[in-house]
Write a protein that holds these residues in place. Structure first.
Motif, PDB file in Angstrom:
ATOM      1  N   GLY A  77       0.789  -1.233   0.000  1.00 32.94           N
ATOM      2  CA  GLY A  77       0.000   0.000   0.000  1.00 32.94           C
ATOM      3  C   GLY A  77       0.814   1.272   0.000  1.00 32.94           C
ATOM      4  N   THR A  78       2.146   1.146   0.061  1.00 28.69           N
ATOM      5  CA  THR A  78       2.965   2.360   0.136  1.00 28.69           C
ATOM      6  C   THR A  78       3.574   2.693  -1.224  1.00 28.69           C
ATOM      7  OG1 THR A  78       4.925   1.075   0.688  1.00 28.69           O
ATOM      8  CG2 THR A  78       3.657   1.955   2.518  1.00 28.69           C
ATOM      9  N   SER A  79       3.940   3.951  -1.382  1.00 22.14           N
ATOM     10  CA  SER A  79       4.794   4.367  -2.487  1.00 22.14           C
ATOM     11  C   SER A  79       6.195   4.474  -1.929  1.00 22.14           C
ATOM     12  CB  SER A  79       4.358   5.734  -3.030  1.00 22.14           C
ATOM     13  OG  SER A  79       3.211   5.587  -3.797  1.00 22.14           O
ATOM     14  N   GLN A  84      -7.662  -6.837  -1.305  1.00 19.73           N
ATOM     15  CA  GLN A  84      -8.815  -6.468  -2.135  1.00 19.73           C
ATOM     16  C   GLN A  84      -9.093  -7.541  -3.176  1.00 19.73           C
ATOM     17  OE1 GLN A  84      -8.055  -2.167  -3.407  1.00 19.73           O
ATOM     18  NE2 GLN A  84      -6.290  -2.661  -2.163  1.00 19.73           N
ATOM     19  N   PHE A 135     -13.413  -3.967  -1.854  1.00 12.76           N
ATOM     20  CA  PHE A 135     -12.874  -4.234  -0.519  1.00 12.76           C
ATOM     21  C   PHE A 135     -14.009  -4.045   0.485  1.00 12.76           C
ATOM     22  CE2 PHE A 135     -10.685  -2.889   3.394  1.00 12.76           C
ATOM     23  CZ  PHE A 135      -9.848  -3.983   3.556  1.00 12.76           C
ATOM     24  N   GLN A 153     -16.847  -2.222  -0.853  1.00  8.92           N
ATOM     25  CA  GLN A 153     -16.596  -0.876  -1.403  1.00  8.92           C
ATOM     26  C   GLN A 153     -15.779  -0.977  -2.690  1.00  8.92           C
ATOM     27  OE1 GLN A 153     -14.832   2.771   0.927  1.00  8.92           O
ATOM     28  NE2 GLN A 153     -13.161   1.611   0.030  1.00  8.92           N
ATOM     29  N   PHE A 191      -8.408   2.249  -9.490  1.00  8.21           N
ATOM     30  CA  PHE A 191      -7.020   2.704  -9.422  1.00  8.21           C
ATOM     31  C   PHE A 191      -6.479   2.898 -10.836  1.00  8.21           C
ATOM     32  CE2 PHE A 191      -7.770   0.473  -5.503  1.00  8.21           C
ATOM     33  CZ  PHE A 191      -7.040   1.149  -4.544  1.00  8.21           C
ATOM     34  N   GLY A 214      -2.007   2.147 -10.071  1.00  7.37           N
ATOM     35  CA  GLY A 214      -1.829   1.849  -8.651  1.00  7.37           C
ATOM     36  C   GLY A 214      -2.300   2.937  -7.707  1.00  7.37           C
ATOM     37  N   LEU A 239      -5.160   5.598  -6.260  1.00  8.81           N
ATOM     38  CA  LEU A 239      -6.617   5.705  -6.195  1.00  8.81           C
ATOM     39  C   LEU A 239      -7.105   6.824  -7.109  1.00  8.81           C
ATOM     40  CD1 LEU A 239      -9.103   4.548  -4.653  1.00  8.81           C
ATOM     41  CD2 LEU A 239      -8.862   6.489  -3.114  1.00  8.81           C
ATOM     42  N   PRO A 290      -7.083  -0.044   5.931  1.00  7.78           N
ATOM     43  CA  PRO A 290      -7.261  -1.341   5.280  1.00  7.78           C
ATOM     44  C   PRO A 290      -5.944  -2.112   5.198  1.00  7.78           C
ATOM     45  CG  PRO A 290      -8.417   0.352   4.058  1.00  7.78           C
ATOM     46  CD  PRO A 290      -7.632   1.050   5.128  1.00  7.78           C
ATOM     47  N   THR A 291      -6.029  -3.375   5.595  1.00  3.95           N
ATOM     48  CA  THR A 291      -4.936  -4.350   5.586  1.00  3.95           C
ATOM     49  C   THR A 291      -3.836  -4.066   6.625  1.00  3.95           C
ATOM     50  OG1 THR A 291      -3.456  -3.398   3.917  1.00  3.95           O
ATOM     51  CG2 THR A 291      -5.267  -4.756   3.091  1.00  3.95           C
ATOM     52  N   TRP A 292      -3.850  -2.948   7.249  1.00  5.16           N
ATOM     53  CA  TRP A 292      -2.833  -2.638   8.257  1.00  5.16           C
ATOM     54  C   TRP A 292      -3.410  -2.743   9.672  1.00  5.16           C
ATOM     55  CZ3 TRP A 292       2.418  -1.191   7.863  1.00  5.16           C
ATOM     56  CH2 TRP A 292       2.907  -1.084   6.558  1.00  5.16           C
ATOM     57  N   PRO A 332      -6.280   7.612   1.585  1.00 15.91           N
ATOM     58  CA  PRO A 332      -4.890   7.436   1.130  1.00 15.91           C
ATOM     59  C   PRO A 332      -4.095   8.744   1.230  1.00 15.91           C
ATOM     60  CG  PRO A 332      -6.447   6.614  -0.499  1.00 15.91           C
ATOM     61  CD  PRO A 332      -7.248   7.309   0.541  1.00 15.91           C
ATOM     62  N   LEU A 333      -2.964   8.690   1.883  1.00 17.47           N
ATOM     63  CA  LEU A 333      -2.175   9.900   2.138  1.00 17.47           C
ATOM     64  C   LEU A 333      -0.697   9.597   2.184  1.00 17.47           C
ATOM     65  CD1 LEU A 333      -3.960  11.729   5.083  1.00 17.47           C
ATOM     66  CD2 LEU A 333      -3.443  12.719   2.881  1.00 17.47           C
ATOM     67  N   TYR A 334       0.082  10.595   1.910  1.00 18.73           N
ATOM     68  CA  TYR A 334       1.530  10.557   2.139  1.00 18.73           C
ATOM     69  C   TYR A 334       2.109   9.293   1.519  1.00 18.73           C
ATOM     70  CZ  TYR A 334       5.837  11.179   4.946  1.00 18.73           C
ATOM     71  OH  TYR A 334       7.124  11.339   5.373  1.00 18.73           O
ATOM     72  N   LYS A 335       2.788   8.441   2.290  1.00 17.11           N
ATOM     73  CA  LYS A 335       3.414   7.268   1.677  1.00 17.11           C
ATOM     74  C   LYS A 335       2.443   6.097   1.538  1.00 17.11           C
ATOM     75  CE  LYS A 335       7.987   8.467   3.300  1.00 17.11           C
ATOM     76  NZ  LYS A 335       9.106   8.146   4.165  1.00 17.11           N
ATOM     77  N   LEU A 336       1.374   6.160   2.281  1.00 13.14           N
ATOM     78  CA  LEU A 336       0.412   5.059   2.224  1.00 13.14           C
ATOM     79  C   LEU A 336      -0.721   5.472   1.280  1.00 13.14           C
ATOM     80  CD1 LEU A 336       0.602   2.366   3.679  1.00 13.14           C
ATOM     81  CD2 LEU A 336      -0.816   3.277   5.487  1.00 13.14           C
ATOM     82  N   ASN A 337      -0.364   5.593   0.015  1.00  9.97           N
ATOM     83  CA  ASN A 337      -1.331   6.164  -0.928  1.00  9.97           C
ATOM     84  C   ASN A 337      -1.800   5.172  -1.988  1.00  9.97           C
ATOM     85  OD1 ASN A 337       1.004   5.940  -2.326  1.00  9.97           O
ATOM     86  ND2 ASN A 337       1.130   8.061  -2.994  1.00  9.97           N
ATOM     87  N   ARG A 338      -1.528   3.898  -1.747  1.00 16.29           N
ATOM     88  CA  ARG A 338      -1.947   2.894  -2.723  1.00 16.29           C
ATOM     89  C   ARG A 338      -2.953   1.930  -2.106  1.00 16.29           C
ATOM     90  NH1 ARG A 338       1.508   1.662  -7.401  1.00 16.29           N
ATOM     91  NH2 ARG A 338       2.156   3.736  -8.004  1.00 16.29           N
ATOM     92  N   LEU A 339      -3.773   2.500  -1.251  1.00 13.07           N
ATOM     93  CA  LEU A 339      -4.816   1.702  -0.610  1.00 13.07           C
ATOM     94  C   LEU A 339      -6.160   2.389  -0.836  1.00 13.07           C
ATOM     95  CD1 LEU A 339      -3.233   0.900   2.880  1.00 13.07           C
ATOM     96  CD2 LEU A 339      -3.602  -0.710   1.008  1.00 13.07           C
ATOM     97  N   PRO A 340      -7.244   1.642  -0.729  1.00 11.92           N
ATOM     98  CA  PRO A 340      -8.551   2.305  -0.812  1.00 11.92           C
ATOM     99  C   PRO A 340      -8.886   2.960   0.527  1.00 11.92           C
ATOM    100  CG  PRO A 340      -8.819  -0.046  -0.485  1.00 11.92           C
ATOM    101  CD  PRO A 340      -7.343   0.190  -0.597  1.00 11.92           C
ATOM    102  N   PRO A 341      -9.839   3.875   0.550  1.00 10.35           N
ATOM    103  CA  PRO A 341     -10.293   4.392   1.854  1.00 10.35           C
ATOM    104  C   PRO A 341     -10.949   3.255   2.648  1.00 10.35           C
ATOM    105  CG  PRO A 341     -11.201   5.668   0.017  1.00 10.35           C
ATOM    106  CD  PRO A 341     -10.572   4.461  -0.571  1.00 10.35           C
ATOM    107  N   THR A 342     -11.050   3.457   3.947  1.00 11.43           N
ATOM    108  CA  THR A 342     -11.689   2.417   4.762  1.00 11.43           C
ATOM    109  C   THR A 342     -13.164   2.311   4.385  1.00 11.43           C
ATOM    110  OG1 THR A 342     -10.311   3.306   6.517  1.00 11.43           O
ATOM    111  CG2 THR A 342     -11.901   1.602   7.139  1.00 11.43           C
ATOM    112  N   PRO A 343     -13.638   1.119   4.082  1.00 13.68           N
ATOM    113  CA  PRO A 343     -15.072   0.983   3.836  1.00 13.68           C
ATOM    114  C   PRO A 343     -15.857   1.328   5.101  1.00 13.68           C
ATOM    115  CG  PRO A 343     -13.881  -0.969   3.095  1.00 13.68           C
ATOM    116  CD  PRO A 343     -12.923  -0.146   3.884  1.00 13.68           C
TER     117      PRO A 343
END
Lengths: 721, 383
Positions: free
Chosen positions: A106-108, A237, A255, A258, A262, A265, A267, B268-270, B301-312
């Motif tokens: 999930g990180t960049s 997901q 997910f 929801q 993407f 990668g 959103l 999500p996932t963390w 999704p923010l900063y470095k954790l930007n490849r996840l969906p928002p929390t459902p």
């Protein structure tokens, strides 16, 4: 008719192998330049670094050939070509499957991680490709003694042009990057084994290659390999759909019920985001009395349309460049078509310029301009075009940032440049600090009393209302932001994309690095250039550098003006490669002095590049996209011819007996220069100086190299023979 | 004329380049630099916004900071992991004293604090720096920089109190970045505020050692602590933080009578392991924290954790249900506008006693700290 002699046959095989090499290299490069950013971090910096790593490794491979020339190249070349076909799909699979091992899910990750990963991952293929070029070129030298390396360059470029044209022009969007690599591998496996006689490639090797090729075809077209391999990129997901489009890799996931969409990668849209939709619509429409027609640039359409109709809007035109996106975002909102939504699949820039319709509001609904492609939706020129499409009192809404409590230096500069671009066309610009920070622009007066205006209009909302939006506090925050903006920041413009440059810098600072840090990749450059025969190497490095900077400038200009770069990138690459092939194939007289001719070629290049800005301006002011496209292609072809001419002239000087090893060094210098140019051009020169000045810098580099060639000569005497 | 450049020592040239760039590269990469950032600057250290730090001791290397569990051991000129504590000549200084980079007035519900002076405003300040490295930090442009790198205002403790009064704020919130990293500024401002009858609110990651925490808590009125996960390994990976320290912080704040609310960001996932959430809620109840409002907040999704969906939203609702089942009495859902879990329901009779819409109170059915329907005492500071 006499049978061909052995020398001619090996030369013929060598040229075919060079075409295969160019074909495979360019196709693989194009796929990896798309996939590495999509897997890690999607911006030009990542692309530039990957390209630099690619060329550095290829140059190293080329230099390696001189140190480790095989005893029996005839026997090893077919097997090296087979490896060239097998490696890319394997490496791409490794890229996907190791993603979450190398970086947290999930990180960049930071640039260092990307550089190291790209270096390790691409090394086998790039070293092999670089190694093969001088090796194959030596066969051409054996068969015809005149400018064999130049012809090798021509064959390789022709193969590259063909590969890029076939796969990125005709097949991009039809099949995925992974399928493209499997198909390329299949071609290489098949052709390589039949290109060489049985005493070189034994029967067992042929059988294995054909079985492997068939397996490649099976995997490519009978298994949903993309979805399988990309699953780790979307942890936790359900990956519903993956589509490789000309504008990026789309992935739709679910997910816990929801949906999310993407692009590369990152959103792009969440269909159920009422707060986001309300912000996109109501901050702007609250400012307009009885809006009737609205244009939306970007996606998340159903939610935006649902909010817009609350104002009594009768028609919502949505313009989206990627045809694959609307069907995915409108999946649960088909009813919006009956609410007056019209989807236009077009470049928003061109749509706004060519559509005579006038609107009460234009809502830009896009992410921050972290790429050149997005930057063109935030420029002074685009805002000016929009201004011309607005009715009296119409508004433009531009989201610039996620809501934060403090703006860092680069973020302030970025917001300043977008605000300055808006002020160039609009009398008033309102900063609205919500969950995202919006800039609302209009010639009419703008107000912070947004909840009151919405209440007056009878618009009911969940988020944009008094409960969440206190006008007094919003004004206070907005004043704070306004006071922090940099007045000296130039407006973000097509030919000077400062916003994109600033967002890149902000990204670099978020990973704790200054923007110059990636230059560390280019440390090996002096080792390639400052060796024996330094002058020809420096000249070739300068030509590679100038060619790459100019090509980057042309590409970004193309993107700024025509906006279909992702779709047409292959054509631009192919045009440049065609130029290289033509330039290298031109016959070179052996009787004339090389130094002055080289200097003259550099001078021609310098004049040509210095004149390019006039062509850019002509293209911008032109109205015929086809003519603009043709002119840009012409620029690419001519630059390719000039670079290849320089290469051919330099290597001719060293193509005599016992000196073929220098070809690899000159080729390495070309690649090193090109790598540096591609990176520095993308990240520093064009964003910082703008397209026009980038041309003048490039022209200066060519002129300096010409002076060096003239002053020093290539071998001291400046003559050959 | 020769085609060759003058002979040069390639190895030396490359070594020089590599050393120079490598040094700068490393220095920029590790902002808590391994190299002296102000070496030999004992005389040059004329930073106006400094104060000798509390809670440190001399060490073989120089000084050892005792404020948080990072226990930075700093040689002369070095900066701590929080980026705002520096060793100069064997004295540890905070360089975030009187120079906040963010100063705003916020509704108190935004912190979030739902059971503390509802519908009032908090004068909110932050100086640069943080002792954690959260991958999802919303305010990374403050937290991951030093006060030397941010654009600051000059606002010493008495000035903060004066401005808070001018803005008619009932409280001062130390927030946005990490207020325990600018500890001395927070402490002195809180002392000055208390003298003037203004309440003090801490919005913190809770990563602070017990002794400094107890001292700070003596002047605090309320705190909202981020409990990022109940898994120590994930805590480390997500934030470079320490679960045990944060849990101890919660216990201490509760024990000394600071009004406490807890925020749990469901990523999500963390951090959306519902079994861990159940264990966390059971722990809270077992430690007597059942009355502390618990806010399950939606991740974006923010900063470095930007490849996840928002929390459902469903995940947040499930976490809330689990918390109720475990015995936590007041559980809210955050970052979901208009959600019914923004309201307060009496733990005894289940009736809606505070109706919220965003940061505003639509209706309030609490009288003298008791439910207007069943007279059950409702934990909180209501006036």
């Amino acid at each position: 008719m006499q049978p061909p002699r052995e020398g001619e046959r090996s030369g013929g095989r060598g040229s075919t192998a060079l075409v295969l090499l160019g074909f495979s290299t360019l196709v693989t490069q194009t796929v990896f330049l798309r996939e590495i950013p999509a897997v890690y971090t999607s911006n030009e910096l990542t692309i530039g670094c990957t390209l630099a790593v690619w060329m550095t490794l290829t140059g190293a491979g080329s230099a390696l050939e001189r140190k480790a020339h095989p005893r029996n190249p005839h026997r090893c070349i077919p097997f090296l070509l087979l490896a060239l076909g097998v490696l890319p799909p394997l490496l791409l699979a490794v890229l996907f499957t190791t993603r979450n091992v190398i970086a947290a899910p999930g990180t960049s990750p930071g640039l260092l991680t990307i550089l190291l990963t790209a270096g390790v991952l691409l090394a086998p293929f790039c070293l092999l490709a670089g190694y093969l070029f001088p090796l194959l070129a030596s066969f051409l030298n054996e068969s015809k003694r005149t400018s064999g390396a130049g012809r090798a360059y021509a064959w390789e470029s022709a193969g590259g042009a063909a590969g890029v044209a076939i796969f990125t022009v005709f097949l991009a969007g039809v099949i995925s990057g992974y399928q493209i690599l499997l198909l390329t591998g299949c071609v290489l496996l098949t052709v390589s084994v039949f290109l060489y006689p049985r005493d070189v490639v034994p029967l067992w090797a042929r059988v294995i290659a054909i079985i492997a090729g068939t397996a490649f075809l099976f995997v490519a077209f009978c298994i949903d390999i993309d979805r399988f391999l990309r699953r780790p990129l979307f942890p936790g997901q359900e990956l519903v759909l993956v589509r490789d489009t000309p504008y990026g890799v789309l992935a739709s996931t679910i997910f816990s019920g929801q949906r999310a969409l993407f692009v590369d990668g990152l959103l792009y849209a969440v269909p159920d985001d009422p707060a986001g939709d309300e912000e996109t619509v109501h901050y702007a429409l609250a400012q307009v009395r009885r809006p009737r027609e609205v244009l939306v640039v970007g996606s998340n359409l159903p939610g935006v349309v649902r909010e817009a109709v609350k104002h009594g809007v009768r028609r919502v035109d949505c313009v989206e460049i990627n045809p694959a996106i609307p069907p995915l975002t409108v999946v649960d909102g088909k009813g919006v078509f009956s609410q007056g939504m019209h989807i236009h699949i077009a470049d928003p820039r061109r749509f706004v310029r060519e559509n005579a319709h006038r609107y009460d509001a234009v809502l830009v609904n896009l992410p921050e301009p972290t790429t050149a492609a997005l930057n063109r939706m935030f420029t002074r020129e685009f805002f000016s075009d929009i201004h011309g499409r607005l009715r009296d009192g119409g508004v433009l809404s531009v989201p610039v940032l996620d809501g934060v409590d403090y703006l860092g230096e680069d973020t302030r500069a970025y917001v300043s440049s977008v605000a300055a671009a808006l002020r160039a066309s609009f009398r008033n610009v309102l900063i609205v600090p919500g969950n995202r920070i919006f800039l609302i622009a209009s010639d009419a007066e703008l107000h912070y009393e947004i909840p009151a205006l919405l209440e007056e209009a009878g618009v009911e909302t969940v988020f944009v209302n008094r409960a969440y939006f206190d006008p007094a506090l919003a004004r206070e925050r907005a004043d704070d932001i306004a006071s922090s903006l940099r007045r000296e920041e130039p407006p973000n413009a097509d030919f000077r994309p400062t916003a994109y440059y600033r967002t890149l810098r902000a990204w670099m600072s978020s990973i704790g690095l200054p923007l110059w840090a990636p230059l560390v990749v280019f440390l090996p450059l002096p080792a390639i250039l400052f060796r024996r025969n330094a002058v020809p190497r420096i000249c070739m490095g300068a030509a590679g550098f100038a060619g790459a900077v100019f090509q980057v400038t042309v590409i970004l200009t193309f993107q700024a003006i025509l906006g279909s770069l992702h779709r047409d990138l292959g054509v631009l690459f192919a045009a440049f490669m065609v130029g290289l092939a033509v330039g290298a194939a031109l016959r070179t007289s052996v009787a004339r002095k090389t130094g002055p001719r080289l200097a003259a070629t550099f001078a021609t290049g310098a004049v040509f590049v210095a004149a390019a800005p006039w062509v850019f301006e002509a293209i911008r002011s032109g109205t015929q996209p086809a003519v603009s496209f043709a002119l840009i292609l012409m620029l690419s072809v001519v630059m390719g011819v000039i670079v290849a001419r320089i290469f051919a002239l330099i290597v001719r000087e060293f193509s005599g007996a016992g000196e073929t090893e220098d070809v690899s060094g000159i080729y390495a210098a070309d690649l090193a220069g090109a790598a540096t140019g591609a990176f520095i051009g993308t990240v520093y020169i064009v964003p910082l100086l703008g397209m026009m000045s980038a041309c003048y810098v490039t022209s200066g580099v060519l002129a300096a190299a010409g002076v060096l060639a003239l002053a020093c000569g290539l071998r001291g005497t400046g003559t050959r023979g | 004329m020769s085609g060759h450049l003058p002979a040069m020592n390639k190895r030396e040239f490359l070594r020089f380049c590599a050393a120079g760039v490598g040094y700068a590269f490393l220095r920029d990469m590790t902002k808590a630099s391994p190299f002296p950032v102000n070496a030999g600057s004992r005389e040059e250290f004329d930073w106006k916004w400094k104060k000798e730090a509390l809670f440190y001791r001399k060490s073989a290397r120089g000084v050892k900071c005792l404020k948080c569990p990072n226990f930075c051991d700093l040689a002369d000129g070095e900066t701590g992991k929080c980026r705002n504590r520096e060793n100069h000549g064997g004295t540890l200084y905070s360089i975030a004293y009187g120079n906040p980079c963010a100063v705003h007035v916020d509704p108190i519900e935004k912190k979030p604090l739902f059971h503390f002076l509802p519908a009032t405003r908090a004068f909110s300040i932050a100086a640069a720096g943080c002792n954690l490295r959260c991958l999802n930090c919303q305010n990374w442009q403050i937290s991951q920089f030093s006060p030397r790198e941010t654009r600051n205002e000059e606002l010493f403790p008495d000035d903060v109190v004066r401005e808070a009064r001018q803005e008619k704020c009932a409280s001062i919130a130390y927030t946005y970045s990490e207020p325990t990293s600018f500890y001395e500024y927070t402490l002195d401002t809180a002392v000055a505020a208390r003298r003037k009858g203004i309440r003090n609110i801490l919005k913190s990651n809770g990563t602070i050692n017990e002794e400094p925490l107890r001292r700070l808590a003596s002047v605090l009125d309320a705190a909202n602590i981020d409990l990022k996960t109940f898994d120590a390994a994930v805590y480390k990976k997500l934030s470079e933080g320490f679960l045990s320290t944060v849990l101890r912080t919660l216990e201490v704040l509760k024990s000394v009578g600071v009004w406490l609310e807890i925020t749990y960001l469901v990523i999500p996932t963390w951090t959306d392991d519902f079994e861990k959430i159940r264990s966390m809620c059971s722990w809270l109840v077992a430690k007597g924290l059942a009355d502390c409002p618990l806010h399950f907040t939606r991740f974006m999704p923010l900063y470095k954790l930007n490849r996840l969906p928002p929390t459902p939203v469903g995940s947040l609702e499930r976490a809330r249900k689990i918390a109720f089942e475990a015995g936590v009495r007041y559980v809210y859902v955050g970052n979901v506008p208009g959600h019914e879990a923004e309201n307060t329901y009496c733990h005894a009779c289940g009736k809606k006693i505070v109706e919220r819409r965003g940061f505003t109170i639509v209706s309030m059915r609490i009288e003298k700290g008791k439910c207007a329907f069943c007279s059950a005492p409702i934990p909180g500071v209501w006036s």
